[in-house]
Design an enzyme around this catalytic site. Structure first.
Site, PDB file in Angstrom:
ATOM      1  N   GLU A   1       0.858  -1.204   0.000  1.00  0.00           N
ATOM      2  CA  GLU A   1       0.000   0.000   0.000  1.00  0.00           C
ATOM      3  C   GLU A   1       0.884   1.241   0.000  1.00  0.00           C
ATOM      4  OE1 GLU A   1      -2.018   3.003  -0.024  1.00  0.00           O
ATOM      5  OE2 GLU A   1      -3.238   1.189  -0.239  1.00  0.00           O
ATOM      6  N   LYS A   2       0.715   2.068  -1.033  1.00  0.00           N
ATOM      7  CA  LYS A   2       1.639   3.179  -1.279  1.00  0.00           C
ATOM      8  C   LYS A   2       1.507   4.361  -0.330  1.00  0.00           C
ATOM      9  CE  LYS A   2      -1.332   5.087  -4.934  1.00  0.00           C
ATOM     10  NZ  LYS A   2      -2.259   3.982  -5.182  1.00  0.00           N
ATOM     11  N   HIS A   3       0.494   4.416   0.491  1.00  0.00           N
ATOM     12  CA  HIS A   3       0.287   5.583   1.359  1.00  0.00           C
ATOM     13  C   HIS A   3       0.896   5.474   2.746  1.00  0.00           C
ATOM     14  CE1 HIS A   3      -3.002   6.187  -1.575  1.00  0.00           C
ATOM     15  NE2 HIS A   3      -2.713   7.460  -1.381  1.00  0.00           N
TER      16      HIS A   3
ATOM     17  N   HIS B   1       4.324   6.465  -4.393  1.00  0.00           N
ATOM     18  CA  HIS B   1       3.076   7.226  -4.441  1.00  0.00           C
ATOM     19  C   HIS B   1       3.232   8.312  -5.499  1.00  0.00           C
ATOM     20  CE1 HIS B   1       0.088  10.247  -3.297  1.00  0.00           C
ATOM     21  NE2 HIS B   1      -0.581   9.237  -2.788  1.00  0.00           N
TER      22      HIS B   1
ATOM     23  N   HIS C   1      -2.099  15.136  -7.213  1.00  0.00           N
ATOM     24  CA  HIS C   1      -2.128  14.021  -6.270  1.00  0.00           C
ATOM     25  C   HIS C   1      -0.755  13.892  -5.615  1.00  0.00           C
ATOM     26  CE1 HIS C   1      -2.952   9.390  -5.725  1.00  0.00           C
ATOM     27  NE2 HIS C   1      -2.932  10.048  -4.576  1.00  0.00           N
TER      28      HIS C   1
ATOM     29  N   CYS D   1      -2.365  12.198   2.402  1.00  0.00           N
ATOM     30  CA  CYS D   1      -2.473  12.304   0.938  1.00  0.00           C
ATOM     31  C   CYS D   1      -3.653  13.231   0.635  1.00  0.00           C
ATOM     32  CB  CYS D   1      -2.715  10.922   0.319  1.00  0.00           C
ATOM     33  SG  CYS D   1      -3.253  11.004  -1.401  1.00  0.00           S
TER      34      CYS D   1
ATOM     35  N   HIS E   1      -6.362  10.755  -0.715  1.00  0.00           N
ATOM     36  CA  HIS E   1      -6.739   9.522  -0.024  1.00  0.00           C
ATOM     37  C   HIS E   1      -6.681   9.604   1.500  1.00  0.00           C
ATOM     38  CE1 HIS E   1      -5.524   8.157  -4.145  1.00  0.00           C
ATOM     39  NE2 HIS E   1      -6.738   7.675  -4.044  1.00  0.00           N
TER      40      HIS E   1
HETATM   41 FE   LIG Z   1      -2.879   9.109  -2.673  1.00  0.00          FE
END
Ligand SMILES: [Fe+2]
Length: 165
Positions: A50-52, A80, A86, A150, A153
């Site tokens: 998970e990139k966050h 990310h 973004h 983010c 997100h």
């Molecule tokens: Fe994001």
């Protein structure tokens, strides 16, 4: 104050009893403040997929008062996006002592360059990657807690124990 007759008092009590019986009122609900708790909105996952998720790199153990360097980054395994639309806006690092007591904010880093330009989105010359470092001395064991944000997100967290001995 208006005085109520016995009949009026009994009527009021009957309405209150009926309301309680229907479950529309309880003292538990009355004691709960309305609204959303911030913690319930914070997400967490495995940073390898998970990139966050903020990744804390810190020694597992340090001596009391010893200076150590701790880094926190987002996108260590899964990058990310870092675009005008973004991006990771900030990272914050906290310390929660194992013996109890309040959490301490250790530092917060804001990333404010994501390719913005007068020429348009993603035409700028600077892109700040979500990486931060802090030099730290601890006198007690506890848990490092990182938070990242983010702009699309929301909030993400991770934690890592650190022993002082
Ligand atoms: Fe994001």
């Amino acid at each position: 104050m208006e005085k109520l007759s016995r009949r009026q008092l009994l009527g009021t009590a009957a309405v209150a009893g009926a309301t309680l019986a229907m479950g529309t009122f309880s003292t538990a609900h009355a004691a709960e403040p309305a609204g959303v708790k911030l913690g319930s909105t914070i997400k967490s996952a495995d940073f390898k997929t998970e990139k966050h998720v903020p990744v804390i790199d810190a020694p597992a153990s340090v001596k009391p008062g010893e200076t150590c360097t701790i880094t926190v980054s987002v996108g260590k395994e899964v990058p990310h996006p870092n675009t005008t639309e973004h991006f990771i806006s900030w990272i914050a690092l906290y310390f929660k002592p194992a013996a109890g007591g309040p959490i301490s904010e250790l530092g917060k880093y804001e990333f404010t360059a994501h390719g913005e330009s007068a020429l348009g989105a993603n035409k700028g010359n600077a892109y700040a990657d979500p990486f931060s470092a802090i030099r730290l001395r601890l006198n007690a064991s506890g848990t490092l807690v990182a938070l990242s944000y983010c702009n699309i997100h929301g909030l993400w967290e991770s934690s890592k124990e650190i022993t002082v001995a």
